[in-house]
Design an enzyme around this catalytic site. Structure first.
Site, PDB file in Angstrom:
ATOM      1  N   LYS A  13     -65.222  12.299 -29.024  1.00 52.80           N
ATOM      2  CA  LYS A  13     -66.413  11.447 -29.819  1.00 52.80           C
ATOM      3  C   LYS A  13     -65.914  10.057 -30.112  1.00 52.80           C
ATOM      4  CE  LYS A  13     -66.338  14.222 -33.576  1.00 52.80           C
ATOM      5  NZ  LYS A  13     -65.215  14.996 -33.174  1.00 52.80           N
ATOM      6  N   ARG A  88     -70.740  17.219 -41.315  1.00 53.24           N
ATOM      7  CA  ARG A  88     -69.742  18.131 -41.051  1.00 53.24           C
ATOM      8  C   ARG A  88     -69.824  19.696 -41.902  1.00 53.24           C
ATOM      9  NH1 ARG A  88     -65.265  14.786 -39.049  1.00 53.24           N
ATOM     10  NH2 ARG A  88     -63.417  15.796 -38.508  1.00 53.24           N
ATOM     11  N   ARG A 127     -52.290  12.151 -28.475  1.00 54.13           N
ATOM     12  CA  ARG A 127     -53.325  11.012 -28.779  1.00 54.13           C
ATOM     13  C   ARG A 127     -52.648  10.110 -29.611  1.00 54.13           C
ATOM     14  NH1 ARG A 127     -58.912  12.791 -31.367  1.00 54.13           N
ATOM     15  NH2 ARG A 127     -57.721  13.539 -33.056  1.00 54.13           N
ATOM     16  N   ARG A 160     -51.759   9.743 -35.335  1.00 51.41           N
ATOM     17  CA  ARG A 160     -52.264  10.142 -36.449  1.00 51.41           C
ATOM     18  C   ARG A 160     -51.394  11.175 -37.272  1.00 51.41           C
ATOM     19  NH1 ARG A 160     -58.479  11.203 -35.421  1.00 51.41           N
ATOM     20  NH2 ARG A 160     -58.117  12.945 -36.825  1.00 51.41           N
ATOM     21  N   ARG A 171     -57.568  22.468 -38.004  1.00 49.39           N
ATOM     22  CA  ARG A 171     -58.855  21.358 -37.736  1.00 49.39           C
ATOM     23  C   ARG A 171     -59.843  22.260 -36.928  1.00 49.39           C
ATOM     24  NH1 ARG A 171     -55.933  16.382 -36.062  1.00 49.39           N
ATOM     25  NH2 ARG A 171     -57.874  15.691 -35.397  1.00 49.39           N
TER      26      ARG A 171
END
Ligand code: ADP
Length: 217
Positions: A13, A88, A127, A160, A171
């Protein structure tokens, strides 16, 4: 145009949102980025949000709704807006509807990016993100030109703190439980919903997103 990008963590996203917003001159409202900025700045909101974020839990709705309301009211009128990471939950959808109505706005399109949990976990593990512009890299799958440095603005990339294996699993569970059901809500609304596989290269996904939105290459 007002567009929501929906999909699980790691599906792309952020990457697609930046590409799309830049090519169209749209604004992005990215709740994850707004929250991380609040955490880094040590604001009240940041202090309240931090614990939830590092556990991979959702930050309570009232905090998110207030934050988005503030952000929306500060956006220049008449621009396209891309929402990433919001709404969300069901209460967020309801509050969002009220906010939009007050501003005379509607959601035109919802782009749902999809991929299997296996792909998502592999992507998130490597990531790296740019704290300045939000660009996302993967140390294995999509490395920057210079290791650890953002191609776009030269900032030092960060890993992160919620991109750990345990947090990622949570998550994903939270996404499947709280957020995925919102897709059928939007399918029953006036918005047009597009489903696109996020399990393809960045360019392929981008081409499909542009084609779906009819904003062409
Ligand atoms: P991802 O989609 O990769 O999990 P985000 O950057 O969108 O990451 O969000 C990171 C974290 O910020 C989430 O795990 C959650 O704790 C919090 N967050 C972001 N957006 C919302 C939201 N709309 N409602 C509640 N919590 C949110």
């Amino acid at each position: 145009m007002h567009v929501i990008l929906l999909g699980p963590p790691g599906v792309g996203k952020g990457t697609q949102g930046i590409l799309l917003a830049n090519s169209m001159g749209w604004q992005r409202v990215v709740t994850g980025d707004l929250l991380r900025a609040a955490v880094n700045a040590g604001t009240d909101l940041g202090q309240q949000a931090q614990e939830y974020m590092s556990a991979g839990e959702l930050v309570p709705d009232p905090l998110i709704i207030e934050m988005v309301k503030e952000k929306l009211s500060a956006l220049p009128a008449g621009t396209g807006v891309l929402f990433d990471g919001f709404p969300r939950t069901e209460p967020q959808v309801t509050a969002f509807g009220v906010m939009l109505e007050a501003l005379g706005l509607t959601i035109d399109r919802v782009v749902v990016l999809e991929a299997s949990d296996e792909v998502l976990v592999a992507r998130i593990a490597g990531r790296r993100s740019c704290p300045t512009c939000g660009s996302v890299y993967n140390s294995v799958l999509a490395p920057p030109q210079r290791e650890g440095v953002c191609d776009n603005d030269g900032s030092q990339l960060v890993h992160r703190t919620d991109d750990t294996e345990a947090t990622v699993q949570n998550r994903l569970t939270v996404y499947r439980r709280e957020t995925e059901p919102l897709i059928s809500y939007y399918e029953g609304s006036n918005a047009i919903v597009h489903h696109i596989s996020g399990d393809q290269g960045v360019d392929e996904v981008q081409a499909e997103v542009l084609q779906a939105l009819g904003v062409g290459l």
